[in-house]
Design a protein around this motif. Structure first.
Motif, PDB file in Angstrom:
ATOM      1  N   GLY A  12       0.780  -1.236   0.000  1.00  0.00           N
ATOM      2  CA  GLY A  12       0.000   0.000   0.000  1.00  0.00           C
ATOM      3  C   GLY A  12       0.808   1.280   0.000  1.00  0.00           C
ATOM      4  O   GLY A  12       0.245   2.368   0.155  1.00  0.00           O
ATOM      5  N   THR A  13       2.128   1.190  -0.201  1.00  0.00           N
ATOM      6  CA  THR A  13       2.952   2.405  -0.172  1.00  0.00           C
ATOM      7  C   THR A  13       3.362   2.848  -1.578  1.00  0.00           C
ATOM      8  O   THR A  13       3.453   2.039  -2.507  1.00  0.00           O
ATOM      9  N   PHE A  14       3.598   4.139  -1.711  1.00  0.00           N
ATOM     10  CA  PHE A  14       4.191   4.710  -2.926  1.00  0.00           C
ATOM     11  C   PHE A  14       5.080   5.855  -2.468  1.00  0.00           C
ATOM     12  O   PHE A  14       4.619   6.809  -1.844  1.00  0.00           O
ATOM     13  N   LYS A  15       6.383   5.735  -2.758  1.00  0.00           N
ATOM     14  CA  LYS A  15       7.354   6.694  -2.211  1.00  0.00           C
ATOM     15  C   LYS A  15       7.950   7.589  -3.291  1.00  0.00           C
ATOM     16  O   LYS A  15       8.320   7.122  -4.368  1.00  0.00           O
ATOM     17  N   VAL A 277      11.346  13.479   1.271  1.00  0.00           N
ATOM     18  CA  VAL A 277      10.784  12.178   0.892  1.00  0.00           C
ATOM     19  C   VAL A 277       9.303  12.197   1.291  1.00  0.00           C
ATOM     20  O   VAL A 277       8.953  12.664   2.376  1.00  0.00           O
ATOM     21  N   ILE A 278       8.455  11.711   0.400  1.00  0.00           N
ATOM     22  CA  ILE A 278       7.002  11.725   0.630  1.00  0.00           C
ATOM     23  C   ILE A 278       6.475  10.327   0.335  1.00  0.00           C
ATOM     24  O   ILE A 278       6.755   9.766  -0.730  1.00  0.00           O
ATOM     25  N   GLN A 279       5.720   9.763   1.266  1.00  0.00           N
ATOM     26  CA  GLN A 279       5.151   8.431   1.052  1.00  0.00           C
ATOM     27  C   GLN A 279       3.636   8.469   1.163  1.00  0.00           C
ATOM     28  O   GLN A 279       3.085   8.865   2.190  1.00  0.00           O
ATOM     29  N   LEU A 280       2.987   8.068   0.075  1.00  0.00           N
ATOM     30  CA  LEU A 280       1.526   7.960   0.057  1.00  0.00           C
ATOM     31  C   LEU A 280       1.104   6.562   0.479  1.00  0.00           C
ATOM     32  O   LEU A 280       1.854   5.598   0.307  1.00  0.00           O
ATOM     33  N   LEU A 281      -0.120   6.467   0.994  1.00  0.00           N
ATOM     34  CA  LEU A 281      -0.670   5.193   1.444  1.00  0.00           C
ATOM     35  C   LEU A 281      -1.959   4.924   0.672  1.00  0.00           C
ATOM     36  O   LEU A 281      -2.885   5.725   0.693  1.00  0.00           O
ATOM     37  N   GLU A 282      -1.989   3.804  -0.019  1.00  0.00           N
ATOM     38  CA  GLU A 282      -3.118   3.502  -0.906  1.00  0.00           C
ATOM     39  C   GLU A 282      -4.448   3.475  -0.158  1.00  0.00           C
ATOM     40  O   GLU A 282      -4.561   2.882   0.909  1.00  0.00           O
ATOM     41  N   GLY A 283      -5.427   4.147  -0.756  1.00  0.00           N
ATOM     42  CA  GLY A 283      -6.764   4.136  -0.189  1.00  0.00           C
ATOM     43  C   GLY A 283      -6.935   4.996   1.044  1.00  0.00           C
ATOM     44  O   GLY A 283      -8.001   4.985   1.672  1.00  0.00           O
TER      45      GLY A 283
END
Length: 299
Positions: A12-15, A277-283
């Motif tokens: 679920g991560t996108f960095k 650094v930026i990390q998105l979390l799916e949903g």
């Protein structure tokens, strides 16, 4: 139009790594350029991001003999790491010897590049929306907006350019299309080079972390991009560069406004070089962010 799909991982991560104000030149201070490139390579090795965002002033074109070759040296750091990359331009990339259109033409040669020139009928080069897909790759899960914040205001006004009303309208239309296509609002982030006037307001609010070592060098004209993001309801955070001695992050009316961290050694600034650094979390409508510094430490 790029055909590359960016997807979340199964966890679920996108960095993303944001490099800003790299200011590469070609030969005036070669050891500083070498140090900048080595720093970027190290950060990519450490963080292993899914996307590199070059958020403007990749080169300092005024003191660059061959701006196209120097521009290639910057983006090839991402290419050599095998990492997809997005680009927006700053006020120093095309001051002398090269145009935005010429730099954009270079980007089309790279398969890993996800940047687009954007609509010709609106102001600037590099206004585009980039969807991020679910880990299964079957639906859009988040979106990244990139906006060309321009260079300088007319001499009668002075200071820096602003994001033009037709760019603001473009964003609002894109946001509405994405919402309609997906049956609801997707969490989004936005990237620009020059901060918007609201960066002053968020600092004054006191709801901030990080440092302010210089004035906010935004435009003197407020063209309403923050209001458009507020009304659309999708952008969780906007990230800028431009001010090398500022790295703060704060929340204004529910939208996070953040600076990257100056990356390049061939320019002013007292802060240790590094990258955000930026990390998105799916949903999820949230993200994590930190600054990775040249000495390997994390803020």
């Amino acid at each position: 139009m790029n055909n590359r799909h960016l997807t979340f991982h199964t966890d679920g991560t996108f960095k993303m790594v944001q490099f800003t104000d790299i200011h590469l030149q070609d030969g005036i201070e070669p050891e500083r350029d070498a140090r900048t490139l080595a720093l970027m390579q190290r950060i990519l090795e450490t963080e292993q991001p899914d996307l590199v965002v070059f958020s403007g002033d990749l080169i300092y074109s005024v003191d660059t003999v061959d701006p196209k070759a120097t521009f290639r040296r910057v983006i090839e750091v991402a290419v050599q790491a095998g990492t997809p990359f997005a680009v927006i331009y700053g006020n120093h990339d095309t001051e002398k010897g090269v145009t935005r259109a010429e730099l954009q033409a270079i980007l089309t040669e790279y398969e890993l590049c996800v940047a687009e020139a954007g609509p010709e009928e609106i102001h600037g080069t590099g206004n585009y929306a980039l969807p991020l897909y679910s880990h299964a790759g079957d639906r859009e899960s988040a979106v990244l907006y990139f906006v060309d914040s321009g260079e300088y205001a007319p001499a009668a006004i002075g200071g820096y350019a602003w994001i033009h009303p037709n760019q603001v309208e473009w964003y609002s239309r894109e946001s509405a299309k994405i919402r309609e296509r997906n049956g609801g609002i997707l969490p989004a982030l936005a990237f620009m080079h020059i901060p918007i006037p609201e960066y002053n307001e968020v600092w004054q609010s006191g709801r901030v972390a990080g440092r302010k070592g210089e004035m906010v060098c935004c435009s003197k004209v407020n063209s309403g991009w923050f209001a458009a993001m507020l009304e659309a309801g999708d952008v969780m955070a906007a990230f800028a560069g431009h001010d090398h001695d500022n790295d703060y992050i704060g929340v204004l009316h529910g939208i996070t406004l953040a600076y990257g961290r100056v990356t390049g050694h061939n320019t002013y600034g007292a802060l240790q070089r590094g990258a955000r650094v930026i990390q998105l979390l799916e949903g999820e409508r949230r993200f994590e962010t930190w600054i990775r510094l040249e000495d390997g430490s994390v803020m």
